[in-house]
Design an enzyme around this catalytic site. Sequence first.
Site, PDB file in Angstrom:
ATOM      1  N   GLY A  14     -67.924 -90.963  57.757  1.00 51.81           N
ATOM      2  CA  GLY A  14     -68.834 -89.830  57.984  1.00 51.81           C
ATOM      3  C   GLY A  14     -69.363 -89.808  59.406  1.00 51.81           C
ATOM      4  O   GLY A  14     -70.555 -89.619  59.642  1.00 51.81           O
ATOM      5  N   SER A  17     -70.519 -86.301  62.540  1.00 45.88           N
ATOM      6  CA  SER A  17     -71.782 -85.584  62.713  1.00 45.88           C
ATOM      7  C   SER A  17     -72.940 -86.583  62.641  1.00 45.88           C
ATOM      8  O   SER A  17     -72.765 -87.721  62.183  1.00 45.88           O
ATOM      9  CB  SER A  17     -71.904 -84.558  61.569  1.00 45.88           C
ATOM     10  OG  SER A  17     -73.183 -83.971  61.536  1.00 45.88           O
ATOM     11  N   GLY A  18     -74.102 -86.148  63.086  1.00 44.70           N
ATOM     12  CA  GLY A  18     -75.369 -86.815  62.807  1.00 44.70           C
ATOM     13  C   GLY A  18     -75.449 -88.306  63.092  1.00 44.70           C
ATOM     14  O   GLY A  18     -75.071 -88.790  64.169  1.00 44.70           O
ATOM     15  N   ILE A  19     -75.940 -89.052  62.105  1.00 45.55           N
ATOM     16  CA  ILE A  19     -76.218 -90.482  62.288  1.00 45.55           C
ATOM     17  C   ILE A  19     -74.915 -91.270  62.482  1.00 45.55           C
ATOM     18  O   ILE A  19     -74.836 -92.155  63.334  1.00 45.55           O
ATOM     19  CB  ILE A  19     -77.017 -91.026  61.076  1.00 45.55           C
ATOM     20  CG1 ILE A  19     -78.375 -90.315  60.965  1.00 45.55           C
ATOM     21  CG2 ILE A  19     -77.215 -92.532  61.189  1.00 45.55           C
ATOM     22  CD1 ILE A  19     -79.131 -90.597  59.667  1.00 45.55           C
ATOM     23  N   GLY A  20     -73.880 -90.946  61.694  1.00 46.49           N
ATOM     24  CA  GLY A  20     -72.605 -91.663  61.810  1.00 46.49           C
ATOM     25  C   GLY A  20     -71.999 -91.507  63.193  1.00 46.49           C
ATOM     26  O   GLY A  20     -71.470 -92.470  63.767  1.00 46.49           O
ATOM     27  N   SER A 138     -82.217 -94.791  52.267  1.00 44.36           N
ATOM     28  CA  SER A 138     -83.150 -93.731  52.666  1.00 44.36           C
ATOM     29  C   SER A 138     -84.559 -94.135  52.267  1.00 44.36           C
ATOM     30  O   SER A 138     -84.751 -94.745  51.207  1.00 44.36           O
ATOM     31  CB  SER A 138     -82.801 -92.416  51.973  1.00 44.36           C
ATOM     32  OG  SER A 138     -83.851 -91.472  52.167  1.00 44.36           O
ATOM     33  N   TYR A 151     -80.430 -87.488  44.822  1.00 41.74           N
ATOM     34  CA  TYR A 151     -80.134 -88.111  46.117  1.00 41.74           C
ATOM     35  C   TYR A 151     -80.852 -89.455  46.243  1.00 41.74           C
ATOM     36  O   TYR A 151     -80.244 -90.472  46.610  1.00 41.74           O
ATOM     37  CB  TYR A 151     -80.563 -87.164  47.240  1.00 41.74           C
ATOM     38  CG  TYR A 151     -80.454 -87.761  48.621  1.00 41.74           C
ATOM     39  CD1 TYR A 151     -79.233 -87.836  49.278  1.00 41.74           C
ATOM     40  CD2 TYR A 151     -81.583 -88.265  49.272  1.00 41.74           C
ATOM     41  CE1 TYR A 151     -79.133 -88.403  50.546  1.00 41.74           C
ATOM     42  CE2 TYR A 151     -81.494 -88.827  50.537  1.00 41.74           C
ATOM     43  CZ  TYR A 151     -80.265 -88.884  51.172  1.00 41.74           C
ATOM     44  OH  TYR A 151     -80.180 -89.453  52.419  1.00 41.74           O
TER      45      TYR A 151
HETATM   46  N1  LIG Z   1     -80.740 -87.150  58.176  1.00 40.86           N
HETATM   47  C1  LIG Z   1     -81.634 -87.831  57.480  1.00 40.86           C
HETATM   48  O1  LIG Z   1     -82.827 -87.513  57.467  1.00 40.86           O
HETATM   49  C2  LIG Z   1     -81.206 -89.056  56.697  1.00 40.86           C
HETATM   50  C3  LIG Z   1     -82.184 -89.939  56.250  1.00 40.86           C
HETATM   51  C4  LIG Z   1     -81.805 -91.068  55.529  1.00 40.86           C
HETATM   52  C5  LIG Z   1     -80.471 -91.297  55.270  1.00 40.86           C
HETATM   53  N2  LIG Z   1     -79.543 -90.415  55.706  1.00 40.86           N
HETATM   54  C6  LIG Z   1     -78.133 -90.716  55.398  1.00 40.86           C
HETATM   55  O2  LIG Z   1     -77.412 -90.780  56.605  1.00 40.86           O
HETATM   56  C7  LIG Z   1     -76.048 -90.503  56.338  1.00 40.86           C
HETATM   57  C8  LIG Z   1     -75.558 -89.475  57.345  1.00 40.86           C
HETATM   58  O3  LIG Z   1     -76.297 -88.281  57.159  1.00 40.86           O
HETATM   59  P1  LIG Z   1     -76.626 -87.272  58.352  1.00 40.86           P
HETATM   60  O4  LIG Z   1     -78.045 -86.890  58.217  1.00 40.86           O
HETATM   61  O5  LIG Z   1     -76.110 -87.796  59.625  1.00 40.86           O
HETATM   62  O6  LIG Z   1     -75.782 -86.017  57.847  1.00 40.86           O
HETATM   63  P2  LIG Z   1     -74.682 -85.088  58.544  1.00 40.86           P
HETATM   64  O7  LIG Z   1     -75.051 -84.790  59.940  1.00 40.86           O
HETATM   65  O8  LIG Z   1     -74.438 -83.990  57.587  1.00 40.86           O
HETATM   66  O9  LIG Z   1     -73.416 -86.045  58.555  1.00 40.86           O
HETATM   67  C9  LIG Z   1     -72.819 -86.445  57.372  1.00 40.86           C
HETATM   68  C10 LIG Z   1     -71.467 -87.014  57.699  1.00 40.86           C
HETATM   69  O10 LIG Z   1     -70.873 -87.450  56.485  1.00 40.86           O
HETATM   70  C11 LIG Z   1     -69.578 -86.874  56.407  1.00 40.86           C
HETATM   71  N3  LIG Z   1     -69.222 -86.671  55.013  1.00 40.86           N
HETATM   72  C12 LIG Z   1     -69.863 -85.967  54.055  1.00 40.86           C
HETATM   73  N4  LIG Z   1     -69.187 -86.025  52.910  1.00 40.86           N
HETATM   74  C13 LIG Z   1     -68.097 -86.784  53.155  1.00 40.86           C
HETATM   75  C14 LIG Z   1     -67.010 -87.218  52.356  1.00 40.86           C
HETATM   76  N5  LIG Z   1     -66.875 -86.850  51.085  1.00 40.86           N
HETATM   77  N6  LIG Z   1     -66.086 -88.014  52.940  1.00 40.86           N
HETATM   78  C15 LIG Z   1     -66.177 -88.373  54.226  1.00 40.86           C
HETATM   79  N7  LIG Z   1     -67.169 -87.988  55.034  1.00 40.86           N
HETATM   80  C16 LIG Z   1     -68.116 -87.203  54.479  1.00 40.86           C
HETATM   81  C17 LIG Z   1     -69.653 -85.571  57.189  1.00 40.86           C
HETATM   82  O11 LIG Z   1     -68.385 -85.191  57.690  1.00 40.86           O
HETATM   83  P3  LIG Z   1     -67.460 -84.063  57.018  1.00 40.86           P
HETATM   84  O12 LIG Z   1     -68.359 -82.944  56.598  1.00 40.86           O
HETATM   85  O13 LIG Z   1     -66.522 -83.744  58.110  1.00 40.86           O
HETATM   86  O14 LIG Z   1     -66.809 -84.733  55.866  1.00 40.86           O
HETATM   87  C18 LIG Z   1     -70.550 -85.997  58.334  1.00 40.86           C
HETATM   88  O15 LIG Z   1     -69.796 -86.622  59.346  1.00 40.86           O
HETATM   89  C19 LIG Z   1     -75.974 -90.037  54.889  1.00 40.86           C
HETATM   90  O16 LIG Z   1     -75.559 -91.108  54.069  1.00 40.86           O
HETATM   91  C20 LIG Z   1     -77.412 -89.678  54.591  1.00 40.86           C
HETATM   92  O17 LIG Z   1     -77.710 -89.777  53.218  1.00 40.86           O
HETATM   93  C21 LIG Z   1     -79.865 -89.303  56.416  1.00 40.86           C
END
Ligand SMILES: NC(=O)c1ccc[n+]([C@@H]2O[C@H](COP(=O)([O-])OP(=O)(O)OC[C@H]3O[C@@H](n4cnc5c(N)ncnc54)[C@H](OP(=O)(O)O)[C@@H]3O)[C@@H](O)[C@H]2O)c1
Length: 249
Positions: A14, A17-20, A138, A151
């Site tokens: 993942g 985008s974002g954190i990854g 989280s 979630y």
């Molecule tokens: N943002 C927050 O506030 C926050 C807080 C705590 C934890 N988190 C966690 O941080 C992680 C990243 O979230 P983010 O906020 O950075 O979100 P994001 O910007 O939407 O990024 C999510 C990433 O996961 C990938 N992804 C989603 N479904 C997937 C799948 N089935 N297979 C492979 N890749 C997949 C997306 O790529 P594709 O769409 O190209 O597949 C994207 O690269 C998540 O686990 C989230 O729960 C986020």
Amino acid sequence: MSDRFKDKVALVTGASSGIGRAIAKHFAAEGAQVVITGRREPELKAIADEIGGAALAVRADSSSLGDLDSLFATVTARYGRLDIVVPNAGVGWLTPLGQITEEDYEAIFGVNVKGAIFTVQKALPLLGAGASVILIGSALSAVGTPAFSVYAATKATLRSLVRNWAVDLKGTGIRVNIISPGPVATPALLGLGKPGQEQQTLEVFSKTVPLGRVAHPDEIAKIFAFVASEDASFMHGAEVFVDGGKAQV
Ligand SMILES: NC(=O)c1ccc[n+]([C@@H]2O[C@H](COP(=O)([O-])OP(=O)(O)OC[C@H]3O[C@@H](n4cnc5c(N)ncnc54)[C@H](OP(=O)(O)O)[C@@H]3O)[C@@H](O)[C@H]2O)c1
């Protein structure tokens, strides 16, 4: 920047985008070769181009065991090992009790829990002593939030997996930990608000954080780099909150 990860190979799922994306860029900046995954090929390729020669982009849906098999076949052929594994791919949306559907359950648990379990399990043959596995939890798993139960439950499950895997991995020298952010300014977070109202969405989330703001993805990536590195060599089975105090007060 140091070269803490020189000669290391890291997998970040993942990472389109974002954190990854921030984690992958940070690992590469400190010398790692990074394998990055996601479902959207153009976004993934753009990040790989930003990182340059140190990145290998592999399209893979983390909830598909077939995709994970292909991913690990590629990693095995290219590098033959992994030093750092971050199953970061995750999804989440509002699921108020009374309106939770089977599709919500399957989709959110399918990526966040099934994806993480099988990413780590399939990575095991490539890991040796000194390797670091870091799940992403989280702050929401530790507090009650309206309409976030499904979630939050996936993230609480990951925390439990880390406790149990720390025992399962006894004698291997492989460390496993979980980092639990508070709200982070990413497309996922902004997508929870109304389109065009990103600033208002950030303000709503900022009010839930004692520090009074949401995090930048780089603030989370730096902690992943620490836990992945030898600097955290005695950290195992732990949960690290990086949440501006959200779940701490
Ligand atoms: N943002 C927050 O506030 C926050 C807080 C705590 C934890 N988190 C966690 O941080 C992680 C990243 O979230 P983010 O906020 O950075 O979100 P994001 O910007 O939407 O990024 C999510 C990433 O996961 C990938 N992804 C989603 N479904 C997937 C799948 N089935 N297979 C492979 N890749 C997949 C997306 O790529 P594709 O769409 O190209 O597949 C994207 O690269 C998540 O686990 C989230 O729960 C986020």
